[in-house]
Write a protein that holds these residues in place. Structure first.
Motif, PDB file in Angstrom:
ATOM      1  N   LEU A  69       0.825  11.630  -8.172  1.00  0.00           N
ATOM      2  CA  LEU A  69       1.664  10.897  -7.232  1.00  0.00           C
ATOM      3  C   LEU A  69       1.270  11.169  -5.787  1.00  0.00           C
ATOM      4  N   SER A  70       1.139  10.105  -5.009  1.00  0.00           N
ATOM      5  CA  SER A  70       0.913  10.214  -3.568  1.00  0.00           C
ATOM      6  C   SER A  70       2.118   9.620  -2.845  1.00  0.00           C
ATOM      7  N   TYR A  71       2.642  10.355  -1.882  1.00  0.00           N
ATOM      8  CA  TYR A  71       3.742   9.877  -1.052  1.00  0.00           C
ATOM      9  C   TYR A  71       3.150   9.253   0.204  1.00  0.00           C
ATOM     10  N   LEU A  72       3.448   7.974   0.447  1.00  0.00           N
ATOM     11  CA  LEU A  72       2.823   7.221   1.534  1.00  0.00           C
ATOM     12  C   LEU A  72       3.666   7.143   2.790  1.00  0.00           C
ATOM     13  N   GLY A  73       4.935   7.575   2.721  1.00  0.00           N
ATOM     14  CA  GLY A  73       5.770   7.587   3.916  1.00  0.00           C
ATOM     15  C   GLY A  73       7.041   6.780   3.746  1.00  0.00           C
ATOM     16  N   THR A  74       7.887   6.835   4.772  1.00  0.00           N
ATOM     17  CA  THR A  74       9.151   6.104   4.777  1.00  0.00           C
ATOM     18  C   THR A  74       9.252   5.249   6.032  1.00  0.00           C
ATOM     19  N   GLY A  75      10.134   4.273   5.989  1.00  0.00           N
ATOM     20  CA  GLY A  75      10.342   3.412   7.154  1.00  0.00           C
ATOM     21  C   GLY A  75      11.530   2.499   6.941  1.00  0.00           C
ATOM     22  N   ALA A  76      12.002   1.909   8.027  1.00  0.00           N
ATOM     23  CA  ALA A  76      13.126   0.979   7.969  1.00  0.00           C
ATOM     24  C   ALA A  76      12.658  -0.377   7.450  1.00  0.00           C
ATOM     25  N   ASP A  77      13.567  -1.084   6.761  1.00  0.00           N
ATOM     26  CA  ASP A  77      13.246  -2.441   6.312  1.00  0.00           C
ATOM     27  C   ASP A  77      14.087  -3.452   7.099  1.00  0.00           C
ATOM     28  N   PRO A  78      13.792  -4.751   6.963  1.00  0.00           N
ATOM     29  CA  PRO A  78      14.517  -5.762   7.757  1.00  0.00           C
ATOM     30  C   PRO A  78      15.974  -5.947   7.367  1.00  0.00           C
ATOM     31  N   TRP A  79      16.416  -5.313   6.269  1.00  0.00           N
ATOM     32  CA  TRP A  79      17.776  -5.517   5.781  1.00  0.00           C
ATOM     33  C   TRP A  79      18.680  -4.315   6.075  1.00  0.00           C
ATOM     34  N   GLY A  80      18.229  -3.447   6.972  1.00  0.00           N
ATOM     35  CA  GLY A  80      19.056  -2.316   7.371  1.00  0.00           C
ATOM     36  C   GLY A  80      18.935  -1.104   6.479  1.00  0.00           C
ATOM     37  N   GLY A  81      17.987  -1.120   5.556  1.00  0.00           N
ATOM     38  CA  GLY A  81      17.801   0.007   4.648  1.00  0.00           C
ATOM     39  C   GLY A  81      16.610   0.862   5.033  1.00  0.00           C
ATOM     40  N   THR A  82      16.394   1.902   4.261  1.00  0.00           N
ATOM     41  CA  THR A  82      15.240   2.784   4.425  1.00  0.00           C
ATOM     42  C   THR A  82      14.419   2.768   3.147  1.00  0.00           C
ATOM     43  N   ARG A  83      13.117   2.613   3.290  1.00  0.00           N
ATOM     44  CA  ARG A  83      12.231   2.523   2.132  1.00  0.00           C
ATOM     45  C   ARG A  83      11.205   3.648   2.130  1.00  0.00           C
ATOM     46  N   ALA A  84      10.842   4.058   0.929  1.00  0.00           N
ATOM     47  CA  ALA A  84       9.762   5.021   0.738  1.00  0.00           C
ATOM     48  C   ALA A  84       8.706   4.365  -0.150  1.00  0.00           C
ATOM     49  N   ALA A  85       7.447   4.682   0.121  1.00  0.00           N
ATOM     50  CA  ALA A  85       6.348   4.108  -0.651  1.00  0.00           C
ATOM     51  C   ALA A  85       5.593   5.206  -1.384  1.00  0.00           C
ATOM     52  N   PHE A  86       5.216   4.922  -2.624  1.00  0.00           N
ATOM     53  CA  PHE A  86       4.494   5.866  -3.461  1.00  0.00           C
ATOM     54  C   PHE A  86       3.366   5.134  -4.192  1.00  0.00           C
ATOM     55  N   ARG A  87       2.336   5.886  -4.526  1.00  0.00           N
ATOM     56  CA  ARG A  87       1.308   5.387  -5.427  1.00  0.00           C
ATOM     57  C   ARG A  87       1.080   6.446  -6.485  1.00  0.00           C
ATOM     58  N   ALA A  88       1.027   6.020  -7.756  1.00  0.00           N
ATOM     59  CA  ALA A  88       0.842   6.972  -8.852  1.00  0.00           C
ATOM     60  C   ALA A  88      -0.152   6.410  -9.855  1.00  0.00           C
ATOM     61  N   THR A  89      -0.933   7.291 -10.452  1.00  0.00           N
ATOM     62  CA  THR A  89      -1.911   6.889 -11.459  1.00  0.00           C
ATOM     63  C   THR A  89      -1.890   7.882 -12.619  1.00  0.00           C
ATOM     64  N   THR A  90      -2.320   7.412 -13.765  1.00  0.00           N
ATOM     65  CA  THR A  90      -2.525   8.278 -14.915  1.00  0.00           C
ATOM     66  C   THR A  90      -3.432   7.555 -15.903  1.00  0.00           C
ATOM     67  N   GLU A  91      -3.913   8.258 -16.897  1.00  0.00           N
ATOM     68  CA  GLU A  91      -4.708   7.655 -17.960  1.00  0.00           C
ATOM     69  C   GLU A  91      -4.056   7.923 -19.308  1.00  0.00           C
ATOM     70  N   LEU A  92      -4.016   6.886 -20.143  1.00  0.00           N
ATOM     71  CA  LEU A  92      -3.427   6.992 -21.476  1.00  0.00           C
ATOM     72  C   LEU A  92      -4.485   6.700 -22.527  1.00  0.00           C
ATOM     73  N   ARG A  93      -4.421   7.421 -23.628  1.00  0.00           N
ATOM     74  CA  ARG A  93      -5.251   7.117 -24.791  1.00  0.00           C
ATOM     75  C   ARG A  93      -4.452   6.209 -25.714  1.00  0.00           C
ATOM     76  N   ARG A  94      -5.012   5.057 -26.033  1.00  0.00           N
ATOM     77  CA  ARG A  94      -4.277   4.092 -26.857  1.00  0.00           C
ATOM     78  C   ARG A  94      -3.880   4.683 -28.201  1.00  0.00           C
ATOM     79  N   GLU A  95      -4.753   5.481 -28.784  1.00  0.00           N
ATOM     80  CA  GLU A  95      -4.468   6.026 -30.103  1.00  0.00           C
ATOM     81  C   GLU A  95      -3.282   6.993 -30.087  1.00  0.00           C
ATOM     82  N   ASP A  96      -2.975   7.584 -28.926  1.00  0.00           N
ATOM     83  CA  ASP A  96      -1.815   8.475 -28.836  1.00  0.00           C
ATOM     84  C   ASP A  96      -0.508   7.721 -29.031  1.00  0.00           C
ATOM     85  N   PHE A  97      -0.545   6.401 -28.845  1.00  0.00           N
ATOM     86  CA  PHE A  97       0.652   5.577 -28.997  1.00  0.00           C
ATOM     87  C   PHE A  97       0.483   4.577 -30.153  1.00  0.00           C
TER      88      PHE A  97
END
Length: 273
Positions: free
Chosen positions: A209-237
């Motif tokens: 997980l990477s945390y990209l930061g926070t900021g205000a949105d146009p609707w009066g809220g606060t947003r946080a952005a994240f990017r996450a990656t992983t690898e899955l083996r199909r046979e495990d599922f």
């Protein structure tokens, strides 16, 4: 008020569990006060005029020190004190966050014929993030994905992915992920430890997980952005379907790379827009 102070993170968020200690020139403690829910410290203890040292501590943060002068009226305004997280890692402010599907992407990449990739995404999902105020490692992520919402841009391929050869959406309509721990992996990077339930199988899965930061949105809220990656083996599922084409090359790769780009809104709901 004899002493006032505001305790904030580097992003300007309140540290509600901070403790402020005041020591005199001899190093003796003369005052100890806790911040309120807004990170504000207000203490009416009467202080003698002179120079003091202010020490601010909070679980999960590096201590900070500042100087304070108590005036002849017995007042000291410390102002804003900034605390940095232990190890330098930053996170959004504590509390619940709601994932915004309209501004987030849940995607997967599979190798095709050993030479190229096929990309797909799920269009229906929901989730929450809970940032723990006292111990970041206890923060949580919960997400639910509608398996039948898979979209690779090809109807025939999508129908096959929904079948029992792959996602078996008639029997297992939901894919769920629930985390149980969070550990630092570098500046603004974390490893999320959790369990993924897909196609009736539950497996431990870690997210980078990477945390990209926070900021205000146009609707009066606060947003946080994240990017996450992983690898899955199909046979495990239990997704063992494949075709072998010429020269023994598998039509579909054995692993899937999952890529998540997430926006979350501070609070338990989403804006109407």
């Amino acid at each position: 008020m004899a002493l006032t102070a505001r305790v904030r993170t580097r992003d300007g968020w309140a540290v509600s569990h901070a403790v402020v200690t005041l020591t005199d020139a001899r190093g003796a403690q003369v005052l100890r006060a806790e911040a309120d829910g807004e990170g504000a410290v207000r203490d009416a203890t009467v202080l003698s005029p002179g120079a003091y040292t202010v020490i601010v501590t909070a679980v999960g943060y590096a201590p900070a020190a500042a100087s304070a002068i108590v005036t002849a009226t017995g007042n000291a305004e410390v102002g804003a004190v900034t605390l940095a997280r232990q190890g330098g890692e930053e996170l959004p402010p504590p509390g619940p966050w709601t994932i915004d599907p309209a501004h987030s992407t849940v995607g997967a990449v599979a190798q095709h014929l050993g030479i190229s990739s096929v990309r797909g995404r799920f269009t229906e999902f929901a989730g929450t993030v809970e940032i723990a105020p006292d111990d970041v490692a206890r923060s949580r992520v919960d997400a639910v994905i509608r398996a039948g919402s898979i979209d690779t841009g090809n109807r025939m391929r999508d129908d096959h992915l929904r079948s029992d050869d792959f996602l078996a959406v008639e029997t297992y309509p939901e894919i769920t992920y629930r985390s149980h721990a969070l550990t630092p992996a570098g500046p603004d990077r974390w490893t999320v430890h959790g369990e993924l339930a897909m196609r009736g199988v539950v497996r431990p899965v870690d997210l980078d997980l990477s945390y990209l930061g926070t900021g205000a949105d146009p609707w009066g809220g606060t947003r946080a952005a994240f990017r996450a990656t992983t690898e899955l083996r199909r046979e495990d599922f239990a997704m063992n379907y494949n075709q072998i084409v010429q020269a023994g090359i598998a039509a579909i790769g054995t692993t899937l790379r999952v890529e998540l780009d997430v926006q979350a809104v501070h609070g338990t709901g989403l804006p109407a827009a």
